[in-house]
Design a protein around this motif. Structure first.
Motif, mmCIF file in Angstrom:
data_model
loop_
_atom_site.group_PDB
_atom_site.id
_atom_site.type_symbol
_atom_site.label_atom_id
_atom_site.label_comp_id
_atom_site.label_asym_id
_atom_site.label_seq_id
_atom_site.Cartn_x
_atom_site.Cartn_y
_atom_site.Cartn_z
ATOM 1 N N MET A 87 5.801 38.393 -18.464
ATOM 2 C CA MET A 87 6.396 37.095 -18.766
ATOM 3 C C MET A 87 7.754 37.330 -19.400
ATOM 4 O O MET A 87 7.859 37.805 -20.535
ATOM 5 C CB MET A 87 5.480 36.301 -19.695
ATOM 6 C CG MET A 87 4.200 35.818 -19.023
ATOM 7 S SD MET A 87 3.247 34.717 -20.096
ATOM 8 C CE MET A 87 1.974 34.157 -18.945
ATOM 9 N N LYS A 88 8.809 36.986 -18.671
ATOM 10 C CA LYS A 88 10.171 37.356 -19.064
ATOM 11 C C LYS A 88 10.614 36.669 -20.346
ATOM 12 O O LYS A 88 11.302 37.277 -21.173
ATOM 13 C CB LYS A 88 11.124 37.018 -17.915
ATOM 14 C CG LYS A 88 10.860 37.820 -16.644
ATOM 15 C CD LYS A 88 11.828 37.470 -15.553
ATOM 16 C CE LYS A 88 11.482 36.130 -14.924
ATOM 17 N NZ LYS A 88 10.229 36.168 -14.172
ATOM 18 N N SER A 89 10.258 35.409 -20.511
ATOM 19 C CA SER A 89 10.702 34.696 -21.710
ATOM 20 C C SER A 89 10.084 35.316 -22.964
ATOM 21 O O SER A 89 10.772 35.529 -23.973
ATOM 22 C CB SER A 89 10.322 33.215 -21.613
ATOM 23 O OG SER A 89 10.950 32.606 -20.507
ATOM 24 N N ILE A 90 8.799 35.610 -22.912
ATOM 25 C CA ILE A 90 8.142 36.250 -24.058
ATOM 26 C C ILE A 90 8.739 37.629 -24.310
ATOM 27 O O ILE A 90 8.965 38.018 -25.466
ATOM 28 C CB ILE A 90 6.625 36.336 -23.824
ATOM 29 C CG1 ILE A 90 6.009 34.927 -23.818
ATOM 30 C CG2 ILE A 90 5.962 37.200 -24.876
ATOM 31 C CD1 ILE A 90 4.525 34.903 -23.539
ATOM 32 N N ALA A 91 9.017 38.386 -23.236
ATOM 33 C CA ALA A 91 9.601 39.718 -23.404
ATOM 34 C C ALA A 91 10.985 39.643 -24.016
ATOM 35 O O ALA A 91 11.343 40.454 -24.885
ATOM 36 C CB ALA A 91 9.658 40.424 -22.045
ATOM 37 N N ALA A 92 11.785 38.663 -23.584
ATOM 38 C CA ALA A 92 13.131 38.524 -24.137
ATOM 39 C C ALA A 92 13.086 38.181 -25.618
ATOM 40 O O ALA A 92 13.855 38.735 -26.429
ATOM 41 C CB ALA A 92 13.895 37.444 -23.370
ATOM 42 N N PHE B 200 -7.083 42.453 -25.506
ATOM 43 C CA PHE B 200 -7.252 43.904 -25.556
ATOM 44 C C PHE B 200 -5.912 44.639 -25.455
ATOM 45 O O PHE B 200 -5.890 45.841 -25.205
ATOM 46 C CB PHE B 200 -8.175 44.360 -24.431
ATOM 47 C CG PHE B 200 -9.524 43.698 -24.463
ATOM 48 C CD1 PHE B 200 -10.529 44.169 -25.289
ATOM 49 C CD2 PHE B 200 -9.776 42.569 -23.683
ATOM 50 C CE1 PHE B 200 -11.757 43.555 -25.329
ATOM 51 C CE2 PHE B 200 -11.021 41.946 -23.716
ATOM 52 C CZ PHE B 200 -12.007 42.434 -24.549
ATOM 53 N N GLY B 201 -4.812 43.922 -25.648
ATOM 54 C CA GLY B 201 -3.507 44.576 -25.673
ATOM 55 C C GLY B 201 -2.771 44.599 -24.361
ATOM 56 O O GLY B 201 -1.731 45.276 -24.253
ATOM 57 N N GLY B 202 -3.264 43.890 -23.352
ATOM 58 C CA GLY B 202 -2.537 43.813 -22.092
ATOM 59 C C GLY B 202 -1.333 42.903 -22.226
ATOM 60 O O GLY B 202 -1.442 41.775 -22.708
ATOM 61 N N MET B 203 -0.179 43.364 -21.831
ATOM 62 C CA MET B 203 1.050 42.575 -21.958
ATOM 63 C C MET B 203 0.916 41.271 -21.181
ATOM 64 O O MET B 203 0.364 41.256 -20.082
ATOM 65 C CB MET B 203 2.239 43.381 -21.432
ATOM 66 C CG MET B 203 3.573 42.692 -21.614
ATOM 67 S SD MET B 203 4.933 43.704 -21.017
ATOM 68 C CE MET B 203 6.319 42.628 -21.357
ATOM 69 N N PRO B 204 1.412 40.135 -21.724
ATOM 70 C CA PRO B 204 1.329 38.859 -20.999
ATOM 71 C C PRO B 204 1.962 38.947 -19.614
ATOM 72 O O PRO B 204 3.100 39.395 -19.469
ATOM 73 C CB PRO B 204 2.100 37.893 -21.909
ATOM 74 C CG PRO B 204 1.968 38.471 -23.274
ATOM 75 C CD PRO B 204 1.969 39.959 -23.079
ATOM 76 N N MET B 205 1.209 38.541 -18.614
ATOM 77 C CA MET B 205 1.635 38.666 -17.222
ATOM 78 C C MET B 205 1.593 37.313 -16.524
ATOM 79 O O MET B 205 0.890 36.399 -16.939
ATOM 80 C CB MET B 205 0.720 39.650 -16.481
ATOM 81 C CG MET B 205 0.802 41.079 -16.974
ATOM 82 S SD MET B 205 2.321 41.889 -16.427
ATOM 83 C CE MET B 205 2.230 43.420 -17.372
#
Length: 530
Positions: free
Chosen positions: A165-170, A370-375
């Motif tokens: 998820m680009k917005s969350i990553a930014a 479980f720590g998986g990056m939001p996708m």
């Protein structure tokens, strides 16, 4: 061939003028003699014909009036080709893969494998950067994004991407969100998208939130991306004329060369630029590890349950979910469905707004714990994988398997190796991702002047104040201008503005008027009790 009593055979394609002289029989496919094909005029003579296989014996038994055998024969015969379906486990496996993977549409297996790399240009820099900054775990991200790829591949018959998820990553890169805050953002975004998709409110929300505000939010986040890329270089992108600043693996010359290579070949169908640069960076990192005398130790992946606090969800909703939900609804749910329909018009893809939103919601509601990056899914990723040659879900299943194995077997050692990864290459990849995100917002400049102004307002406040502030201010400014446009301006402009507002109001009213409120009679309650 068609068998006659005299022993002669009539070619299948030969015209038959008098069927009374021909004893109908069984002929065999020219493609595969093992496939018994039923002729429209076929009746097997019980006296002169000796059944040669189980299927032929079943057909022969229809002469004696065994209707059950006839129905069994029909059930074993493909309705379109008239070819017998294999029985048993082998036939079931063949039918399963034929239903879930359209192999007949694969043009080239090499291109199918190449196509699975089409969306790594965004995945690699985000995952590597956040992992090195210890904001996400590399092992759970690889494992759960791989599982997401496999699940997506088994659900949709298209090369549906699974991307961060680009917005969350930014926001995470620009404001240094913790791992728990990032995962809380993913859980909340997944829950909202799942609810809006299942209730079909997604169409109403998409109608209420104007495209110019969503695109302005994307451009503002792209500027945040680029700012984070500059901070990876010496002196945060403010070089001095020294050797260490320019002529090293982490210097500006390497960053300029890497970015130039990526920009030149970013549209190439044969060179996956992000993967090539990533592998080159891994080779350089391995050489630096050997030069430093360090040892890479491979250990079991570290996967654990994330523990959240109330503040994590507060930050998650304000900093992560608010800017992410509009872009997810537009790009990951609505635009990707339209693109799949355009690219594969003759295929039953299983792609629709409700199924895609359910997929996005379920992935994040489960794996983020479980720590998986939001996708999420995305139209840009689907277009990229299609451009690189992928045509079916086979490429996505293979990509997911590779991620899963990499996460289970090599994630710990890979993370140690990435600590020596050239910062210049990483900065260039991250800058390229910001350019791609910014380019996706270009439609915000195609509206009328009021929409363009709202686009720029959202962009500026997002880039220089914050994502939630930019989104809210952009949305309020759009509707403030739209409201006064119904009273101020030329008569033609006023009528146009009023028409837009009335159309929007009618869409919302029509949705809520079409929703059926469940009512349970006493009979229904009794039936429920039983």
């Amino acid at each position: 061939m068609l068998h006659q009593p005299g022993g002669e055979n009539v070619p299948i394609g030969a015209p038959i003028q008098d069927l009374s002289n021909v004893v109908p029989g069984v002929y065999y496919s020219a493609i595969d003699p093992a496939q018994t094909v039923v002729h429209p005029y076929m009746l097997v003579p019980p006296a002169s014909y000796e059944p040669s296989n189980q299927y032929a014996r079943t057909i022969a038994s229809t002469i004696s009036g065994d209707s059950h055998a006839e129905s069994r024969a029909d059930n074993n015969m493909d309705a379109d080709t008239g070819v017998r379906d294999d029985e048993g486990v082998q036939g079931w496996i063949r039918d399963y893969y034929r239903n879930f993977i359209p192999f007949h549409e694969i043009q080239n297996y090499r291109q199918e494998l190449s196509g699975m790399l089409g969306d790594l240009g965004l995945y690699i820099p985000l995952v590597v950067t956040l992992s090195l900054r210890k904001q996400i775990g590399l092992a759970p991200t690889l494992i759960f994004s791989g599982l997401s790829n496999i699940i997506t591949g088994l659900t949709f018959k298209v090369p549906m991407c699974v991307q961060p998820m680009k917005s969350i990553a930014a926001v995470a890169l620009s404001t240094n969100l913790t791992e728990s805050e990032i995962m809380a953002s993913g859980i909340l975004t997944g829950a909202i998208v799942l609810f809006l998709g299942l209730t079909n409110l997604i169409t109403v929300i998409n109608r209420i939130i104007p495209n110019c505000v969503v695109r302005g939010l994307q451009l503002g986040l792209a500027l945040k991306f680029f700012s984070s890329a500059l901070k990876l270089l010496h002196n945060s992108g403010k070089p001095s004329w020294s050797y260490d600043n320019w002529v090293t693996w982490d210097g500006y010359l390497m960053a300029m060369f890497t970015l130039s290579f990526a920009l030149v070949f970013v549209r190439s169908k044969h060179i996956p630029t992000a993967l090539v640069l990533f592998l080159f960076g891994i080779i350089v990192a391995a050489a630096r590890v050997a030069q430093a005398g360090e040892k890479i130790v491979f250990a079991a992946p570290d996967v654990h349950v994330i523990h959240f606090t109330q503040n994590d969800f507060k930050v998650g909703i304000l900093e992560g979910a608010i800017p992410q939900v509009p872009t997810t609804l537009l790009n990951s749910c609505i635009a990707v469905c339209k693109l799949a329909e355009d690219l594969y018009p003759q295929r039953k893809t299983g792609v629709n707004v409700r199924s895609v939103s359910t997929s996005v919601g379920a992935i994040n509601l489960v794996f983020c714990w479980f720590g998986g990056m939001p996708m999420c899914h995305g139209s840009g990723g689907l277009a990229g994988q299609h451009r690189f040659g992928a045509r079916t879900n086979l490429s996505i299943i293979i990509l997911g398997t590779c991620k899963l194995l990499l996460g289970l077997l090599f994630s710990a050692g890979l993370l140690e190796l990435l600590k020596f990864f050239p910062q210049a290459i990483l900065a260039a990849l991250l800058a390229l991702s910001s350019f791609e995100l910014g380019a996706a917002s270009r439609s915000g400049m195609s509206g009328d002047p009021d929409e363009i102004r709202a686009y720029l307002v959202t962009c500026c406040f997002t880039a220089f104040m914050g994502t939630s502030e930019g989104f809210v201010i952009g949305l309020v400014s759009f509707y403030l201008v739209a409201f006064f446009s119904m009273f101020i301006g030329s008569e033609e402009a006023v009528q146009e503005a009023r028409g837009k507002m009335i159309s929007m109001k009618n869409d919302v009213v029509n949705y809520f008027s079409s929703v059926e409120v469940p009512s349970f009679s006493s009979r229904q309650w009794k039936s429920r009790g039983t």
